[in-house]
Design an enzyme around this catalytic site. Structure first.
Site: not given
Ligand code: NAP
Length: 364
Positions: A56, A58, A81, A174, A176, A210, A296
């Protein structure tokens, strides 16, 4: 402010500066720095916490001591701590050193310590001053504090959008929206996080990597949250050489026969529903203080609704995607009145080339 107070603030600021040297590496622990002065007020040692399991702040300061600390003072940005963790209690070291005054910025929110460290110091006859540079210290360790109090990871939601508020075309394309500088900033910015979360659809559509591209070792944990488990058998996230991945699925809706598509190096965990809070709690239990939601609109909306998001970072590019069916960063919250809408605070704005980066906080 008196001359004396200025000097106390100076030393506490030094402790906070030292704490920042371990800013992205200490999880699940906090960022802490410590400064020791001798009885004449001369700096005789300093230290900071770099990583869990390592000394830590300290302890490092005592290890680095150039001379006797007897009658001296210590400045530390978090309460020392008093429990045996991976390393021995710091309070014992402070007491046995003969230090007479300890300046502490904030109390430790960890129940094993909170207030008890200060009490032990006082009982040993040490003068304790609490509250110097409180705001800076709270800000530095906000994620650690949030995890300890809420038992959830501190969540930051990030998206990139066009100036007309679109994150992608209606066909899902998307790449870029933002410029190269913003995108490489995101790689370095990921180093601040312990985990990065996306939903299954972003994995299917974007096949993202990522990572910080080697800026942080180990790389943040990559997390996929899926309701269907319908994930591809080939994905950049299945390459576990540079970063670990975990798939968390909702066992009430998932088709578990798809588990065979996920390679053995990827961890799999099931949860009982699609509530994003479950993800946040799992990650907090694993020691993640701060997590980045790069999902998303659908998962992002659910994450906000379940209080998993404490900050939002938006990159805005001077581009127009247009179109009624282009993607929005968020879904519908079903607000009917303007007083219901979410208001953010503490906005910071930066220009990244031609892009704008806005960071705002939720008022929790
Ligand atoms: N420009 C940006 O910054 C950016 C960032 C991220 C994404 N995107 C775009 O966003 C699009 C995807 O969007 P999305 O909304 O489908 O995003 P997502 O990040 O894939 O989230 C939705 C998915 O998460 C899962 N999920 C788990 N729990 C959930 C809940 N409570 N509610 C909703 N989903 C849940 C499901 O996966 P399963 O379908 O596998 O069950 C669902 O299809 C893509 O085209 C990507 O290119 C853009």
């Amino acid at each position: 402010m008196t001359e004396k107070n200025v000097s106390h603030t100076k030393w506490m600021k030094r402790a906070i500066f030292l704490a920042c040297l371990g800013k992205n590496t200490t999880s699940p622990n906090p960022s802490v720095g410590a400064v020791i002065l001798d009885k004449t007020g001369k700096l005789i040692s300093e230290g900071f916490h770099y990583k869990a399991g390592m000394p830590h702040a300290e302890a490092m300061a005592f290890n680095n001591l150039e001379k006797d600390a007897k009658g001296g003072s210590m400045y530390v940005n978090l309460e020392p701590c008093c429990h045996q963790g991976k390393t021995p209690p710091c309070v014992d070291k402070v007491i046995s050193s003969g230090i007479r005054k300890v300046y502490i910025s904030i109390q430790d929110p960890d129940k094993r310590v909170s207030g008890k460290g200060i009490k032990l110091l006082k009982e040993a006859g040490i003068q304790v001053h609490l509250g110097l540079c409180r705001k800076e210290s709270l800000d530095l360790n906000k994620a650690f504090i949030h995890r300890n109090i809420s038992k959830k990871a501190f969540g930051v939601l990030k998206w990139a959008m066009s100036i007309d508020g679109r994150i992608g075309l209606k066909n899902g394309k998307s790449k870029w929206i933002t410029n190269e500088e913003s995108r490489s900033l995101v790689h370095s910015f990921r180093a601040e996080f312990d985990a990065i979360i996306i939903g299954g659809n972003t994995l299917r559509k974007d096949n993202p990597i990522l990572t910080t591209r080697g800026l942080k070792t180990p790389e943040p944990l990559r997390v996929v949250f899926t309701k269907s488990l319908d994930l591809p058998s080939k994905s950049n996230l299945w390459d576990c050489n540079n970063a670990k991945t975990i798939v968390i699925y909702d066992s009430s809706t998932a088709n578990e026969s798809y588990l065979t598509r996920i390679p053995k190096c990827v961890e799999v965990e099931k949860v009982s529903s699609d509530n994003p809070e479950l993800i946040s709690k799992i990650l907090a239990r694993r020691g993640c203080n701060k997590v980045l939601w790069e999902c998303g609109p659908r998962l992002a909306t659910a994450a906000i609704q379940s209080n998993c998001i404490q900050e939002i970072i938006t990159f805005i590019a001077p581009k127009i995607l247009g179109g009624e069916n282009s993607m929005n960063p968020l879904g519908d919250f079903e607000f009917e009145e303007m007083h219901e809408i979410i208001k953010l605070s503490d906005s910071q704005v930066n220009l990244i080339g031609n892009d704008i980066c806005v960071k705002s906080s939720f008022k929790n």
